[in-house]
Design an enzyme around this catalytic site. Structure first.
Site, short mmCIF file in Angstrom:
data_model
loop_
_atom_site.label_atom_id
_atom_site.label_comp_id
_atom_site.label_asym_id
_atom_site.label_seq_id
_atom_site.Cartn_x
_atom_site.Cartn_y
_atom_site.Cartn_z
N HIS A 241 0.82 -1.22 0.00
CA HIS A 241 0.00 0.00 0.00
C HIS A 241 0.86 1.28 0.00
CE1 HIS A 241 -3.55 -2.39 0.96
NE2 HIS A 241 -2.98 -2.87 2.04
N ASP A 242 1.60 1.47 1.09
CA ASP A 242 2.27 2.76 1.29
C ASP A 242 3.41 3.01 0.29
OD1 ASP A 242 0.43 3.24 3.26
OD2 ASP A 242 1.76 2.82 4.92
#
Ligand code: RIB
Ligand code: CA
Length: 308
Positions: A241-242
């Site tokens: 995600h990040d």
């Protein structure tokens, strides 16, 4: 070309650690600060872990502590079952040498954006409370940032914290609503694309061999995160995600987006859900809906491998 100035607002967090070490390692990024936020862990743990990451990366980037809880709603529980009780999987707490910047996260963001008008990209990869606080403190920052790349939300893909809501938005829907309603250029890198970007435990094991310091640390803290994904999603690896959000700043060509005004469900069963809004006065934001996942993974893995 001068490296892109970047502030990451973060709740480290295993995938936050991946994003931060990537940003520290990439020659085309200049990380000018980290701001911490509650979310995966409490804010004091987020601040401590952010300092630990800057020290591992051997950079003296300032870390400013942010909000301890959401703007309006009762705080939600931290994500210990995903990131471990201390945020780095099974790894026990590490005590950093350094201390946080004296300013709050909102103050730090306002100071840096005002000092470098048109130059700073803000990349929140946790709940959006600090950005909402910064906007409240100095609304003029909206016209002074270069852009805002948010890891959060899910317009089409369903949620991960609940069937409707992505975790970062679910943790503080009111803050997200303030951020999405403001007039600044936003790109949303949500579950609509990050669920396509998956690294395996084998890829991290290789990374640990290629880059014992950075890759080795990420491989160690990720074991718990991999087991969570195995139990919850049926694969031994993780969603990136990040790091995907940070990589989208350098490589927008790997992402396909369409412009939509986005609003947030504030309460009830669907709290934290991000929806396309019909409100004509609300600014449209770039919502990513497709990604060259292989390209994103290769950039992440090669950058960390080169970091050693
Ligand atoms: O939904 C994914 C997001 O929530 C990421 O920022 C991850 O760190 C988690 O907190
Ligand atoms: Ca995060």
């Amino acid at each position: 070309m001068a490296p892109q100035k970047l502030i990451i607002d973060t709740d480290p967090g295993v995938d936050d650690a991946m994003a931060i070490l990537f940003a520290c390692a990439h020659p085309e990024l200049e990380l000018v600060g980290l701001t911490s936020i509650f979310g995966n862990v409490t804010v004091d743990v987020a601040t401590r872990n952010a300092l630990v990451l800057t020290e591992l990366a051997k950079t003296n980037v300032p870390v400013a502590e942010g909000a301890a809880g959401p703007l309006v709603q009762t705080p939600r529980p931290v994500a210990a079952e995903v990131h471990g009780a201390e945020g780095f999987g099974h790894v026990p707490p590490i005590t950093p040498v350094g201390t946080p910047d004296g300013r709050s996260a909102a103050e730090f963001i306002c100071d840096m954006v005002s000092a470098h008008p048109g130059e700073i990209v803000l990349c929140p990869i946790g709940p959006l409370t600090n950005l909402a606080d910064a906007l409240k403190r100095d609304p003029a920052i909206a016209s002074k940032v270069k852009s805002v790349t948010v890891m959060g939300g899910s317009v089409w893909a369903g949620g991960n914290a609940t069937p409707h809501a992505e975790a970062n938005i679910w943790q503080d829907p009111h803050a997200a609503e303030d951020v999405f309603a403001a007039s600044w250029p936003i790109t949303l890198v949500g579950l609509d694309v990050t669920h396509d970007v998956i690294c395996t435990n084998a890829q991290f094991a290789d990374l640990a061999k290629a880059a014992p310091t950075h890759g080795g640390f990420l491989n160690e803290i990720s074991q718990f995160y991999f087991r969570f994904h195995d139990e919850a999603n049926g694969f031994l690896g993780c969603y990136m995600h990040d790091p995907s959000a940070v990589i989208s700043i350098l490589h927008p060509e790997l992402f396909t987006s369409t412009q939509h005004p986005v609003k947030v469900v504030l309460e009830g069963e669907e709290a934290g859900r991000t929806l396309i809004s019909e409100e004509s006065r609300r600014p449209a934001i770039d919502v990513c809906h497709a990604v060259d996942a292989e390209g994103v993974k290769q950039i992440f893995l090669s950058t960390i491998a080169a970091a050693g």
